[in-house]
Design a protein around this motif. Structure first.
Motif, PDB file in Angstrom:
ATOM      1  N   HIS A 295       0.834  -1.197   0.000  1.00 16.56           N
ATOM      2  CA  HIS A 295       0.000   0.000   0.000  1.00 16.56           C
ATOM      3  C   HIS A 295       0.870   1.249   0.000  1.00 16.56           C
ATOM      4  O   HIS A 295       1.969   1.249   0.560  1.00 16.56           O
ATOM      5  N   THR A 296       0.374   2.299  -0.609  1.00 21.33           N
ATOM      6  CA  THR A 296       1.026   3.606  -0.568  1.00 21.33           C
ATOM      7  C   THR A 296       0.109   4.561   0.184  1.00 21.33           C
ATOM      8  O   THR A 296      -1.072   4.686  -0.165  1.00 21.33           O
ATOM      9  N   ILE A 297       0.640   5.220   1.217  1.00 21.89           N
ATOM     10  CA  ILE A 297      -0.124   6.216   1.968  1.00 21.89           C
ATOM     11  C   ILE A 297       0.377   7.594   1.557  1.00 21.89           C
ATOM     12  O   ILE A 297       1.561   7.908   1.708  1.00 21.89           O
ATOM     13  N   VAL A 298      -0.539   8.393   1.007  1.00 23.66           N
ATOM     14  CA  VAL A 298      -0.208   9.750   0.580  1.00 23.66           C
ATOM     15  C   VAL A 298      -0.873  10.716   1.564  1.00 23.66           C
ATOM     16  O   VAL A 298      -2.081  10.650   1.791  1.00 23.66           O
ATOM     17  N   THR A 299      -0.060  11.602   2.144  1.00 21.90           N
ATOM     18  CA  THR A 299      -0.535  12.533   3.172  1.00 21.90           C
ATOM     19  C   THR A 299      -0.185  13.962   2.773  1.00 21.90           C
ATOM     20  O   THR A 299       0.903  14.207   2.247  1.00 21.90           O
ATOM     21  N   CYS A 300      -1.107  14.887   3.035  1.00 22.27           N
ATOM     22  CA  CYS A 300      -0.835  16.297   2.716  1.00 22.27           C
ATOM     23  C   CYS A 300      -1.596  17.206   3.671  1.00 22.27           C
ATOM     24  O   CYS A 300      -2.812  17.081   3.824  1.00 22.27           O
ATOM     25  N   GLU A 301      -0.876  18.116   4.313  1.00 17.47           N
ATOM     26  CA  GLU A 301      -1.501  19.207   5.066  1.00 17.47           C
ATOM     27  C   GLU A 301      -1.806  20.300   4.051  1.00 17.47           C
ATOM     28  O   GLU A 301      -0.908  20.913   3.496  1.00 17.47           O
ATOM     29  N   GLY A 302      -3.089  20.496   3.780  1.00 16.83           N
ATOM     30  CA  GLY A 302      -3.488  21.377   2.687  1.00 16.83           C
ATOM     31  C   GLY A 302      -3.217  22.853   2.944  1.00 16.83           C
ATOM     32  O   GLY A 302      -2.967  23.279   4.079  1.00 16.83           O
ATOM     33  N   LEU A 303      -3.292  23.595   1.893  1.00 18.97           N
ATOM     34  CA  LEU A 303      -3.046  25.038   1.930  1.00 18.97           C
ATOM     35  C   LEU A 303      -4.124  25.780   2.726  1.00 18.97           C
ATOM     36  O   LEU A 303      -3.883  26.853   3.277  1.00 18.97           O
ATOM     37  N   GLY A 304      -5.336  25.212   2.772  1.00 19.47           N
ATOM     38  CA  GLY A 304      -6.439  25.896   3.459  1.00 19.47           C
ATOM     39  C   GLY A 304      -6.982  27.058   2.636  1.00 19.47           C
ATOM     40  O   GLY A 304      -7.359  28.099   3.183  1.00 19.47           O
ATOM     41  N   GLN A 305      -7.055  26.854   1.319  1.00 18.74           N
ATOM     42  CA  GLN A 305      -7.523  27.919   0.421  1.00 18.74           C
ATOM     43  C   GLN A 305      -8.984  28.272   0.697  1.00 18.74           C
ATOM     44  O   GLN A 305      -9.838  27.404   0.774  1.00 18.74           O
ATOM     45  N   ARG A 306      -9.267  29.556   0.854  1.00 24.32           N
ATOM     46  CA  ARG A 306     -10.632  30.039   1.082  1.00 24.32           C
ATOM     47  C   ARG A 306     -11.167  30.687  -0.198  1.00 24.32           C
ATOM     48  O   ARG A 306     -10.398  31.259  -0.969  1.00 24.32           O
ATOM     49  N   ASN A 307     -12.454  30.584  -0.386  1.00 23.31           N
ATOM     50  CA  ASN A 307     -13.090  31.188  -1.560  1.00 23.31           C
ATOM     51  C   ASN A 307     -13.388  32.647  -1.242  1.00 23.31           C
ATOM     52  O   ASN A 307     -14.334  32.960  -0.518  1.00 23.31           O
ATOM     53  N   GLU A 308     -12.562  33.519  -1.795  1.00 21.35           N
ATOM     54  CA  GLU A 308     -12.719  34.960  -1.532  1.00 21.35           C
ATOM     55  C   GLU A 308     -13.910  35.557  -2.266  1.00 21.35           C
ATOM     56  O   GLU A 308     -14.293  36.701  -2.016  1.00 21.35           O
ATOM     57  N   MET A 309     -14.515  34.787  -3.177  1.00 21.49           N
ATOM     58  CA  MET A 309     -15.609  35.316  -3.987  1.00 21.49           C
ATOM     59  C   MET A 309     -16.956  35.171  -3.275  1.00 21.49           C
ATOM     60  O   MET A 309     -17.943  35.782  -3.690  1.00 21.49           O
ATOM     61  N   LEU A 310     -17.014  34.330  -2.229  1.00 19.46           N
ATOM     62  CA  LEU A 310     -18.288  34.109  -1.527  1.00 19.46           C
ATOM     63  C   LEU A 310     -18.399  35.043  -0.327  1.00 19.46           C
ATOM     64  O   LEU A 310     -17.410  35.298   0.363  1.00 19.46           O
TER      65      LEU A 310
END
Length: 361
Positions: free
Chosen positions: A346-361
């Motif tokens: 198995h391959t475990i892929v992990t990522c702490e995301g950027l936390g991008q917010r939608n500035e248009m809403l």
């Protein structure tokens, strides 16, 4: 980033096809970062922008009111400078069998960060080689995006196959304030297998039935007590003008995993071979108890990179497409992906995301 503010992406990296271009431009639009993509599709027999890629570039140009240099057929270098994402109704007429799903793959993440709902009509190929079949997008991609809080509605108005295309689809996208982190680690146990085997044009219904019976027999051989229901369909002339055949199989597990396998008929269509190939691929995923199939891996990378929090997926060996997607996401977002190979394969892929917010809403 160079002196002019462009992030340069090498399109010849690893997979060397359209993946780097698609992901780079999608992230460029969402992050508001200008990109320069060089050596576009350098590893393909005909390098540079194909019809499908050019239509995708021009669509994102319209969605983001971007300044673009190099958007011409077979161009191997492109500069793309986006502005704000505009939710609206868009139409793309490819006049070829260019993949509708790959054009949607570029636009979908972008439209999630628009200020209002969007509708995207695209004509071209719904079921063509080297691209996700439209049924895969409906039955496998959609449920795999739900953990991120993302959704879409995809309707097929007409099916289209190589070489003429002439398919048409409507994609409706609701924007999100943010993407949640996705967890794809708990396989659980197999609950059910479903799918569709189809023919169209002059290809007889018997081919669809051969695909159906062979696929069901293979699954029941390994899992005799589990439900396996493949629908055999002959598309009407109103739904499909030309000859086509294919099969999509979807497995659902108690852990919430949705895995897919698909095959497409070529010139000489053998339904038994197609059914056997597809069920064999799906059975391999199920025996290994992976949570994300090999064709879904790369499609989730962009969402993991943008999400709020830690996303993780348990899959098999990473494809070149996936490693390319990771490379592009790391370059543009600054996040880091951790890839760990376990003893069982198995391959475990992990990522702490950027936390991008939608500035248009």
């Amino acid at each position: 980033m160079d002196a002019k503010g462009f992030v340069e992406i090498d399109g010849s990296f690893l997979e060397g096809g359209g993946q780097a271009l698609r992901n780079a431009l999608s992230l460029s639009c969402i992050l508001g970062k200008p990109v320069r993509v060089v050596k576009i599709r350098a590893n393909r027999p005909k390098p540079g922008l194909s019809h499908q890629h050019l239509h995708g570039v021009n669509l994102l140009r319209d969605i983001c009111n971007a300044d673009v240099v190099g958007n011409s057929l077979l161009s191997t270098e492109l500069e793309f400078s986006p502005r704000a994402i505009l939710g609206n109704t868009y139409r793309v007429e490819t006049h070829t069998a260019a993949s509708i799903t790959l054009i949607y793959q570029m636009a979908l993440p972008v439209l999630l960060f628009a200020g209002r709902p969007s509708r995207l009509f695209v004509s071209g190929g719904t079921n063509v080689a080297f691209a996700p079949q439209v049924e895969y997008m409906q039955q496998v991609l959609l449920p795999n995006l739900k953990p991120f809080g993302a959704s879409f509605d995809l309707k097929v108005q007409q099916y289209g196959f190589y070489p003429r295309g002439k398919g048409s689809c409507q994609l409706d996208v609701q924007p999100v304030a943010k993407l949640d982190a996705g967890q794809f680690l708990d396989f659980g146990h197999l609950q059910s297998v479903s799918g569709v085997a189809f023919t169209a044009g002059r290809l007889p219904m018997s081919i669809a039935i051969d695909m159906q019976r062979t696929a069901q027999r293979e699954i029941h051989r390994h899992w005799p007590n589990e439900k396996c229901s493949i629908q055999a369909v002959k598309h009407s002339p109103e739904k499909a003008h030309d000859n086509g055949a294919g099969i999509l199989m979807t497995a659902i597990t108690s852990g919430g995993c949705v895995l897919g396998a698909a095959s497409l008929g070529e010139k000489r269509v053998d339904g038994n071979v197609l059914g056997s190939e597809t069920s064999g691929q799906l059975a391999q995923y199920l025996r290994k108890e992976i949570c994300v199939d090999e064709h879904m891996q790369d499609q989730l990378i962009i969402y993991m990179a943008l999400a709020v929090g830690l996303s993780r997926m348990r899959t098999g060996p990473l494809t070149k497409h996936t490693r390319t997607a990771i490379h592009v996401a790391e370059q543009l977002t600054g996040v880091k992906f951790d890839v760990a190979v376990e003893s069982g394969g198995h391959t475990i892929v992990t990522c702490e995301g950027l936390g991008q917010r939608n500035e248009m809403l």
